[in-house]
Design an enzyme around this catalytic site. Structure first.
Site, short mmCIF file in Angstrom:
data_model
loop_
_atom_site.label_atom_id
_atom_site.label_comp_id
_atom_site.label_asym_id
_atom_site.label_seq_id
_atom_site.Cartn_x
_atom_site.Cartn_y
_atom_site.Cartn_z
N THR A 122 0.87 -1.19 0.00
CA THR A 122 0.00 0.00 0.00
C THR A 122 0.90 1.23 0.00
O THR A 122 2.13 1.10 0.01
CB THR A 122 -0.90 0.04 1.25
N CYS A 123 0.29 2.41 0.03
CA CYS A 123 1.13 3.61 0.00
C CYS A 123 1.95 3.75 1.28
O CYS A 123 2.97 4.43 1.30
CB CYS A 123 0.28 4.85 -0.26
N HIS A 165 1.41 -8.39 14.83
CA HIS A 165 1.60 -7.27 13.89
C HIS A 165 0.47 -7.26 12.85
O HIS A 165 -0.12 -6.20 12.59
CB HIS A 165 2.96 -7.40 13.20
N ARG A 176 2.90 0.96 3.33
CA ARG A 176 3.65 -0.23 3.75
C ARG A 176 3.84 -1.23 2.62
O ARG A 176 2.99 -1.32 1.71
CB ARG A 176 2.96 -0.92 4.93
#
Lengths: 277, 357
Positions: free
Chosen positions: B57-58, B109, B60
């Site tokens: 994604t932007c 996480h 990660r």
């Protein structure tokens, strides 16, 4: 529990459970569904977990289905529209309120309207179940004009009831905004502009239906008592004034909301008059 | 679900995000969605890797794998994969700061990511859909198996639970976003709202920008220095107005943001009373960012006028910040409970560290 068939005898007020007919059992379950909807909303709001979700419609839709069952059985019993006593008039009006909510709520994304509607309908049905006598089926030949008139008038009253409920929501949200009280309820309540729009449309829709109801009474001539017609005309006048004020923007949105809330007393009194006179 | 399915096989995560790595490095290792199936195939073809999911994604880029090699070797495989795939130079490879997780830390996480607790905008919902899409691509490409299927399915359940039982998305925490939130509670959608900026301070400009970004239809800028008003109006696609003219335009606008340096009230109740008569019951939202205040507080007593000064906005933002902090704790607690429920808590934390390659 006794399950009555058609032609049942009069049931005194407060008759529950052990000597309850099947239609009254459906009504009791509908009332519990509305109380459940209210309880769910209160708990969710207190926890700050209320979200727009189709699940909020579920208890309201379940209550509506049970109301439909009650009205169907009563209709079968009477061979006509079940609006023959104050008991049934309250239930029919409650049914109309929920019907309109199910139509208006999704259109305005007002699922929280259910939380405000549920107690109104629960009180109406609770009053009917606990406090009002439930007379036996009247042996009167059905009159389509009379039934159209009554049904239209009661759905109009339901629109006024929903305008009243929306008015309460508007007053609460406007106050929270004015007083800078940004709490959980603030986040859940719709914008005041949307609520004001919903009040305008509900009041206009109710007035239109009530006008049609009064027109449909013309062919009935003298079969409707003067007291009934007078009280209905009074309701019509009140909401005609309210609509005029909204159309001309003469008063503030807050005053309109107060009128929608306080003004609903007049249809309620009128309901009592048309049912007992 | 076992995070380490036998002596050899384990689930690892290696990634970069907005906290660990600047965008100029992240963009070098971003996967276009169309290339993901092929990327998964090449990742899976690496020694010992049996399952893989890639989230890009932007904010990660994360690789999740189930593999048969030991943890340091597994992480090195994954990192080398990024270096090879994107042809990173030694200098770029050195700048690639990755976090390397294994065991229960991988699950924790991922649960935090899908719940929005690891996002730049805390609690944002978009990440849930993005992870779901990444998993779907991997599933359809045949890159997942028993281990990652279980991990991701449970992550989605946890994500839903966290959103259902917390209000981490609720409440804005900056002055600009609080102003937008309040405006939306007055007008609903802001598409047809007209905004007037009186004074051109930095804060009022931020507020106006937030409102315009949410769809406010037009902007009028009025300032004592007309040149400055013109400059700001041009920057924000608005219209400049001379300072002695704004009063006449009060009835035309829905939102007024005032931030002049005047030592006295600039907007008085009688001005708003007059404007409200022309507004035909339409509400008016006023934001006073100036110190000393520009708008007489009695304006808030006028029907359908809603006034917020800087203290009121700050108090709301602060309150929201405090509530969010509480909600984060609730979210973290839910995740820990779910880790216990899935039999993952208490497992040895083998790779919970951020490592510089």
């Amino acid at each position: 529990m006794i399950i009555d068939g058609p032609g049942r005898s009069a049931i005194p007020p407060g008759t529950l459970f052990f000597s309850m007919s099947f239609d009254r059992l459906l009504l009791l379950l509908a009332t519990l569904a509305f109380l459940g909807a209210l309880g769910h909303a209160v708990v969710a709001l207190r926890k700050g977990q209320w979200k727009e979700s189709r699940w909020h419609w579920l208890p309201m839709a379940a209550g509506f289905a049970l109301q439909c069952g009650f009205l169907y059985l009563r209709g079968q019993d009477h061979g006509r529209c079940p609006m023959t006593s104050l008991f049934e008039v309250l239930v029919f009006t409650g049914w109309s309120v929920v019907l309109l909510y199910l139509v208006v709520g999704p259109a305005y994304r007002l699922s929280l309207l259910g939380a405000f509607t549920a107690p109104v309908v629960a009180v109406m049905q609770g009053t009917a179940l606990l406090l009002l006598p439930d007379p036996p089926s009247p042996k009167i030949a059905p009159n389509p004009w009379l039934e159209t008139h009554a049904a239209l008038a009661l759905i109009a009253y339901a629109a006024f009831a929903l305008a009243c409920v929306t008015g309460v929501m508007h007053l609460v949200q406007a106050r929270l905004l004015k007083k800078h009280r940004i709490r959980a309820l603030f986040h859940q309540l719709p914008p005041i502009s949307d609520l004001a729009k919903a009040i305008r449309r509900l009041a206009a829709f109710g007035l239109l239906l009530l006008s049609l109801a009064l027109l449909s009474a013309v062919p009935l001539g003298t079969s409707i008592s003067g007291a009934k017609l007078t009280s209905t005309w009074m309701v019509w006048m009140l909401y005609a004034i309210l609509n005029f004020l909204m159309w001309r923007h003469v008063v503030s949105a807050r005053v309109i909301s107060w009128m929608a809330v306080g003004g609903f007393v007049v249809p309620l009194v009128s309901l009592w008059i048309v049912s007992v006179k | 679900m076992r995070m380490e399915t036998n002596e050899e096989r384990q689930i690892l995560c290696l990634g970069v995000n907005h906290r660990t790595t600047p965008v100029e490095v992240r963009e070098r290792v971003a996967f276009p969605e169309a290339k993901l199936p092929e990327a998964l195939e090449t990742l899976k073809s690496r020694d010992g890797i049996t399952e893989a999911v890639v989230i890009s994604t932007c904010n990660r880029v994360e690789l999740y794998t189930s593999l048969d090699v030991n943890e340091p070797a597994g992480h090195e495989q994954m990192r080398q994969y990024l270096v090879d795939r994107f042809g990173l130079t030694d200098e770029h490879a050195e700048a690639l700061v990755c976090y390397k997780l294994s065991g229960v830390e991988t699950a924790r996480h991922l649960f935090r990511v899908v719940s929005g607790l690891d996002s730049m905008v805390l609690g944002e919902t978009e990440i849930f859909g993005q992870v779901k899409q990444a998993y779907k691509v991997a599933l359809e490409a045949g890159a997942t198996g028993k281990d990652l299927n279980k991990l991701f399915q449970r992550a989605f359940n946890v994500g839903k639970k966290v959103r259902e039982h917390t209000a981490i998305q609720r409440g804005s925490t900056s002055i600009g976003s609080v102003a937008v939130e309040l405006a939306e509670k007055v007008f609903g959608q802001l598409k047809s709202c007209r905004v007037m900026l009186i004074g051109a301070g930095e804060m009022s400009r931020t507020c106006a920008q937030s409102l315009v970004s949410r769809g406010a239809s037009s902007l009028i800028v009025s300032n004592r220095s007309y040149d400055k008003a013109v400059e700001l109006a041009q920057q924000m696609n608005g219209r400049a107005m001379k300072f002695d003219e704004w009063e006449k335009a009060l009835h035309e606008v829905d939102i007024i943001i005032s931030s002049t340096s005047a030592p006295h009230f600039v907007i008085l109740p009688e001005m708003i009373q007059k404007a409200m008569k022309s507004r035909r019951g339409h509400p008016l939202f006023l934001i006073d960012i100036a110190v000393p205040r520009d708008i007489d507080p009695r304006v808030n007593e006028i029907e359908d006028a809603y006034l917020y000064d800087i203290d009121a906005l700050s108090a709301i933002a602060e309150d929201n910040r405090r509530k969010r902090e509480m909600e984060i704790q609730v979210g973290e607690q839910i995740i820990e409970e779910q880790l216990v429920k899935f039999g993952l808590a208490g497992m040895p934390v083998r790779g919970a560290r951020e490592a510089q390659a």
